[in-house]
Design a protein around this motif. Sequence first.
Motif, mmCIF file in Angstrom:
data_model
loop_
_atom_site.group_PDB
_atom_site.id
_atom_site.type_symbol
_atom_site.label_atom_id
_atom_site.label_comp_id
_atom_site.label_asym_id
_atom_site.label_seq_id
_atom_site.Cartn_x
_atom_site.Cartn_y
_atom_site.Cartn_z
ATOM 1 N N ALA A 258 12.332 2.795 -0.764
ATOM 2 C CA ALA A 258 11.862 3.582 -1.963
ATOM 3 C C ALA A 258 10.361 3.726 -1.690
ATOM 4 O O ALA A 258 9.518 2.842 -1.390
ATOM 5 C CB ALA A 258 11.870 2.827 -3.116
ATOM 6 N N LEU A 259 9.919 5.130 -1.671
ATOM 7 C CA LEU A 259 8.641 5.351 -1.571
ATOM 8 C C LEU A 259 8.196 5.702 -2.856
ATOM 9 O O LEU A 259 8.426 6.703 -3.537
ATOM 10 C CB LEU A 259 8.424 6.523 -0.560
ATOM 11 N N GLU A 260 7.183 4.906 -3.439
ATOM 12 C CA GLU A 260 6.725 5.012 -4.952
ATOM 13 C C GLU A 260 5.435 5.561 -4.745
ATOM 14 O O GLU A 260 4.416 5.192 -4.367
ATOM 15 C CB GLU A 260 6.582 3.765 -5.383
ATOM 16 N N CYS A 261 5.495 7.012 -5.246
ATOM 17 C CA CYS A 261 4.181 7.801 -4.979
ATOM 18 C C CYS A 261 3.539 8.219 -6.438
ATOM 19 O O CYS A 261 2.539 9.042 -6.388
ATOM 20 C CB CYS A 261 4.852 9.129 -4.335
ATOM 21 N N THR A 262 3.708 7.270 -7.448
ATOM 22 C CA THR A 262 3.121 7.768 -8.870
ATOM 23 C C THR A 262 2.190 6.490 -9.019
ATOM 24 O O THR A 262 1.185 7.053 -9.956
ATOM 25 C CB THR A 262 4.267 7.785 -9.803
ATOM 26 N N GLY A 263 2.540 5.617 -8.759
ATOM 27 C CA GLY A 263 1.584 4.356 -9.182
ATOM 28 C C GLY A 263 1.720 3.892 -10.802
ATOM 29 O O GLY A 263 1.288 2.954 -11.369
ATOM 30 N N SER A 267 7.913 3.329 -12.906
ATOM 31 C CA SER A 267 8.470 3.972 -11.670
ATOM 32 C C SER A 267 8.628 2.813 -10.572
ATOM 33 O O SER A 267 9.384 2.734 -9.656
ATOM 34 C CB SER A 267 7.634 5.016 -11.166
ATOM 35 N N PHE A 268 7.633 1.604 -10.558
ATOM 36 C CA PHE A 268 7.543 0.806 -9.607
ATOM 37 C C PHE A 268 8.962 -0.069 -9.902
ATOM 38 O O PHE A 268 9.634 -0.645 -8.997
ATOM 39 C CB PHE A 268 6.253 -0.212 -9.640
ATOM 40 N N LEU A 281 10.248 -1.546 -0.480
ATOM 41 C CA LEU A 281 9.431 -0.817 -1.652
ATOM 42 C C LEU A 281 8.235 -0.693 -1.079
ATOM 43 O O LEU A 281 7.316 -1.600 -0.879
ATOM 44 C CB LEU A 281 9.406 -1.599 -2.880
ATOM 45 N N MET A 282 7.821 0.492 -0.737
ATOM 46 C CA MET A 282 6.747 1.009 0.016
ATOM 47 C C MET A 282 5.694 1.881 -1.295
ATOM 48 O O MET A 282 5.890 2.949 -1.854
ATOM 49 C CB MET A 282 6.677 2.077 0.883
ATOM 50 N N GLU A 283 4.840 0.922 -1.669
ATOM 51 C CA GLU A 283 3.825 1.692 -2.940
ATOM 52 C C GLU A 283 2.862 2.519 -2.255
ATOM 53 O O GLU A 283 1.804 1.763 -1.566
ATOM 54 C CB GLU A 283 3.310 0.531 -3.731
ATOM 55 N N ILE A 284 2.875 3.943 -2.336
ATOM 56 C CA ILE A 284 1.918 4.792 -2.028
ATOM 57 C C ILE A 284 0.930 5.269 -3.319
ATOM 58 O O ILE A 284 -0.215 5.442 -2.841
ATOM 59 C CB ILE A 284 2.648 5.982 -1.241
ATOM 60 N N GLY A 285 1.436 5.258 -4.418
ATOM 61 C CA GLY A 285 0.968 5.960 -5.411
ATOM 62 C C GLY A 285 -0.362 4.919 -5.961
ATOM 63 O O GLY A 285 -0.436 3.847 -5.749
ATOM 64 N N ASN A 286 -1.216 5.603 -6.543
ATOM 65 C CA ASN A 286 -2.651 4.905 -7.171
ATOM 66 C C ASN A 286 -2.219 4.463 -8.619
ATOM 67 O O ASN A 286 -2.174 5.440 -9.423
ATOM 68 C CB ASN A 286 -3.719 5.831 -7.231
ATOM 69 N N GLY A 287 -2.120 3.381 -8.942
ATOM 70 C CA GLY A 287 -1.747 2.901 -10.340
ATOM 71 C C GLY A 287 -2.966 2.337 -10.901
ATOM 72 O O GLY A 287 -4.224 2.292 -10.314
ATOM 73 N N GLN A 291 -1.008 -4.703 -12.623
ATOM 74 C CA GLN A 291 0.023 -4.356 -13.209
ATOM 75 C C GLN A 291 1.218 -5.531 -13.183
ATOM 76 O O GLN A 291 0.981 -6.285 -12.353
ATOM 77 C CB GLN A 291 0.620 -3.077 -12.590
ATOM 78 N N MET A 292 2.258 -5.521 -13.926
ATOM 79 C CA MET A 292 3.330 -6.535 -13.911
ATOM 80 C C MET A 292 4.531 -6.049 -12.986
ATOM 81 O O MET A 292 4.867 -4.638 -12.706
ATOM 82 C CB MET A 292 4.024 -6.594 -15.333
#
Length: 366
Positions: A258-263, A267-268, A281-287, A291-292
């Motif tokens: 999963a490429l998470e692009c929203t932050g 969505s995560f 789970l690849m976190e790319i977005g800026n959040g 976060q929990m």
Amino acid sequence: MVTLLDSTPPPKPNLALKVTPDHRIYIDEIPYPTARPDEAIVHVKATGICGSDVKFWKSGGIGDYTITSDLILGHESSGIVLSVGSDVTTLKPGDRVSVEPGVSCAACGHCKTGRYNLCPDVRFCGTPPTHGTLARYIAHKASYLFKIPDTMPFATAALVEPISVALGGIQRANVVFGQPILICGAGPIGLNALAIARAAGAYPILVTDIAQHKLDRARGMGADLTLRCSLEWDGKEVARRVREAFGKIEVGLEPEVALECTGAQTSFYGAGYSLRAGGVLMEIGNGHNEQMIPFQTLSMREIDVRFLFRYVNTWPMVIRMLSAGKLQGVERMITHTFNLEDSVAAFEEAADASSGAVKVQIVDDR
């Protein structure tokens, strides 16, 4: 000493787009830059507006980076070399270039081991305290300027930076041929990730978003599946529908990456719950800075959670792939173009969720 392009006319006013600590943006006239011996002067021809630019404007900071004084924004740029410093041998006036915006120290342990994106002394354009590229003329270290073909439009060359972000995520997630992929978010990074994942042979690729027009664009760029999410759904509901969609391709099929692009936190969560056990789970977005996360769910299913900070050594590869037409559809993400003098209006358009904007660019081609 710098070498000048003899045919270059006297410079126009050097206009720049600045953001203030109290969340204002404005056009300012700044001095014409002076190149150090290892730098070049570039006439910036195209600059894309990134979500991080808008976030610096609206919230005043990202993570530990805070706007404390008026700052020139911008880091997605291309242009033409006007002059070079006395030590520069790789470029000459007239060369067309794409700008890699992060200049590292080249001496620390991270730089020496090839992870210069983690350099503690990196100077990244448009991130406090370093001024950005959203100006008519800038000085930039020559080794971070990459020549582009004469056939490549400046607008395309300004996409190398956001494409590099997506490529960095694809590389860290180790996406391979035939792998089922979930991409959360159909903004510029998500769509770039789609183009790269397709080029790598991933299948099927499902893209999620809350905006139908973005999903329509993803379909046009070759997404195999799309899912319009609702803000009323929690992570488990997102996951249920994601798995349902993958099941239409093959019974029991689940995304492996999963490429998470929203932050966004939901969505995560949705990405984490959607993955097959042992997935990435690849976190790319800026959040948000804190976060929990569904700790036990991820832990008990051995989901690898990875994070990305920019990119490393991507410019030559991306320029080559763009030149060969291997990243289909990325240019169509440029939905709005403004002149440099209209940069404030460009930012207002980029920040307006109802505008339909995907990638807004600011150009100086007159």
